[in-house]
Design a protein around this motif. Structure first.
Motif, mmCIF file in Angstrom:
data_model
loop_
_atom_site.group_PDB
_atom_site.id
_atom_site.type_symbol
_atom_site.label_atom_id
_atom_site.label_comp_id
_atom_site.label_asym_id
_atom_site.label_seq_id
_atom_site.Cartn_x
_atom_site.Cartn_y
_atom_site.Cartn_z
ATOM 1 N N UNK A 145 -8.701 -4.879 10.584
ATOM 2 C CA UNK A 145 -7.744 -4.750 11.686
ATOM 3 C C UNK A 145 -7.907 -3.419 12.422
ATOM 4 N N UNK A 146 -8.317 -2.403 11.686
ATOM 5 C CA UNK A 146 -8.472 -1.067 12.277
ATOM 6 C C UNK A 146 -9.928 -0.762 12.616
ATOM 7 N N UNK A 171 -0.172 5.451 9.734
ATOM 8 C CA UNK A 171 -0.828 4.168 9.979
ATOM 9 C C UNK A 171 -1.992 4.024 9.017
ATOM 10 N N UNK A 172 -2.419 2.785 8.815
ATOM 11 C CA UNK A 172 -3.492 2.557 7.849
ATOM 12 C C UNK A 172 -4.751 3.337 8.210
ATOM 13 N N UNK A 178 6.958 8.508 -3.349
ATOM 14 C CA UNK A 178 6.036 7.619 -2.637
ATOM 15 C C UNK A 178 6.809 6.730 -1.675
ATOM 16 N N UNK A 179 6.094 6.232 -0.676
ATOM 17 C CA UNK A 179 6.684 5.315 0.300
ATOM 18 C C UNK A 179 5.650 4.251 0.656
ATOM 19 N N UNK A 180 6.116 3.056 1.063
ATOM 20 C CA UNK A 180 5.154 2.015 1.480
ATOM 21 C C UNK A 180 4.554 2.358 2.839
ATOM 22 N N UNK A 190 0.880 -1.167 0.000
ATOM 23 C CA UNK A 190 0.000 0.000 0.000
ATOM 24 C C UNK A 190 0.917 1.215 0.000
ATOM 25 N N UNK A 191 0.833 2.016 -1.056
ATOM 26 C CA UNK A 191 1.744 3.150 -1.234
ATOM 27 C C UNK A 191 1.022 4.472 -0.988
ATOM 28 N N UNK A 192 1.741 5.416 -0.364
ATOM 29 C CA UNK A 192 1.236 6.779 -0.183
ATOM 30 C C UNK A 192 2.341 7.748 -0.583
#
Length: 342
Positions: A162-163, A134-135, A208-210, A124-126
């Motif tokens: 999970x969240x 966090x997600x 971008x980062x994971x 999941x990339x942002x």
């Protein structure tokens, strides 16, 4: 998304019905003895064992003076195209999404999964300048996925659960993976969830980062699987076994060390395979080294059962399907270890 899914299903089923009328009576072109088996794949590192297997077989045949390899790689750019080609017999085998195979078999398309192709490899990339850590920070944001049949979508649903979040907390957008990095860069989406190298391409470019990786969140993750038409299994069983032997050997070879992974990046980057910059594939192989793994390609029934249950909960499957209807693990159990020379 909830209104969108039934509409997509009706369109898919309509397409399947039309294809069934023309495809099923005709045998696959590659069922004739002596003709090469056409095996389709996408330019994603989840499919990397396929070009390695095809190259290894080609080189082995050349060294032995046996002529062209009996199975040949065919590149596709999207899941709908590869699905249609497999159904109509233009190709006889392909790397497919496991939940999509379950759904096709449920609609009487005669296919079988005969081998895994990888483990892990989804991210999941942002954007690097985004505040999400966090997600749960993605609440209210737009997230792209390749397909509702992709296990990436099930990964996203796992993260939501999970969240204590639901699909109502985010906006889902279906998009071809090659378009995702540009969409994130242009801020058309806030995040995307897909297989590599489309996460690594944006990460290596610096924007971008994971946010999450399956290597950390879902260790036994499987998605792309080698799938073969039933008529080919019935008529060319030794050739299917040879293909599975080479896929399994390619997985072992890829996880034997960084030198093999570097060699694999150059093989897969070639125009006849992924046609990608080998440096990006190499980045996936190294950052970290277990971003995608290939050494454990065991066919484990409980793992497929879990995928089926998750797909039922996601409503991408309308009804349960027996393992034996969509999996033929006899090829895996009969695998003959090979030492690849590449």
């Amino acid at each position: 998304m909830n209104d969108y899914l039934p509409m997509r299903r009706r369109l898919l089923e309509s397409g399947l019905g039309a294809a069934l009328a023309t495809a099923l009576p005709r045998a696959a072109l590659g069922t004739a003895p002596g003709t090469p088996l056409a095996v389709g794949g996408l330019p994603v590192t989840c499919n990397l064992t396929l070009p390695i297997a095809c190259t290894a077989k080609t080189l082995a045949n050349q060294r032995a003076g046996l002529g062209p390899a009996p199975f040949v790689y065919h590149k596709y750019s999207g899941w709908p195209e590869i699905k249609e080609s497999l159904m109509t017999g233009r190709i006889q085998a392909a790397y497919m999404l496991a939940p999509l195979v379950m759904d096709l078999v449920n609609t009487r398309i005669p296919l079988k999964i005969v081998s895994l192709g990888h483990r892990s490899g989804a991210v999941i990339m942002v954007r690097t300048d985004a505040s999400y850590r966090r997600f749960r920070d993605l609440r209210g944001r737009a997230i792209a996925v390749p397909s509702r049949f992709a296990v990436d979508y099930l990964f996203l649903r796992k993260m939501l659960a999970r969240e204590n979040m639901t699909l109502k907390d985010i906006e889902i957008i279906e998009m071809n993976p090659p378009d995702m990095p540009a969409a994130l860069y242009a801020r058309a989406v806030d995040a995307y969830c897909t297989g590599e190298p489309f996460g690594a391409a944006a990460q290596r470019a610096g924007y971008a980062r994971p946010l999450a990786m399956t290597r950390d969140e879902w260790r036994n993750y499987i998605c792309c699987v080698l799938t073969v038409r039933d008529d080919v299994i019935q008529t060319r069983r030794p050739l299917v076994q040879d293909l599975v032997n080479h896929i399994q050997a390619a997985g072992t070879w890829l996880d034997q060390g960084p030198a093999n992974r570097d060699r694999a990046a150059h093989i897969a980057g070639d125009k006849k395979f992924f046609n990608q910059d080998p440096k990006i594939i190499k980045f996936v192989m190294e950052t970290p080294h277990d971003r995608v793994t290939y050494g454990d390609l065991r066919m484990i029934r409980t793992e497929f059962d879990e995928l089926m249950q998750l797909s039922l909960e996601a409503r991408t499957l309308k009804k349960p399907i027996a393992y034996e209807r969509y999996v033929d693990d006899s090829f895996f159990h009969a695998v003959k270890p090979l030492k690849l020379a590449l």
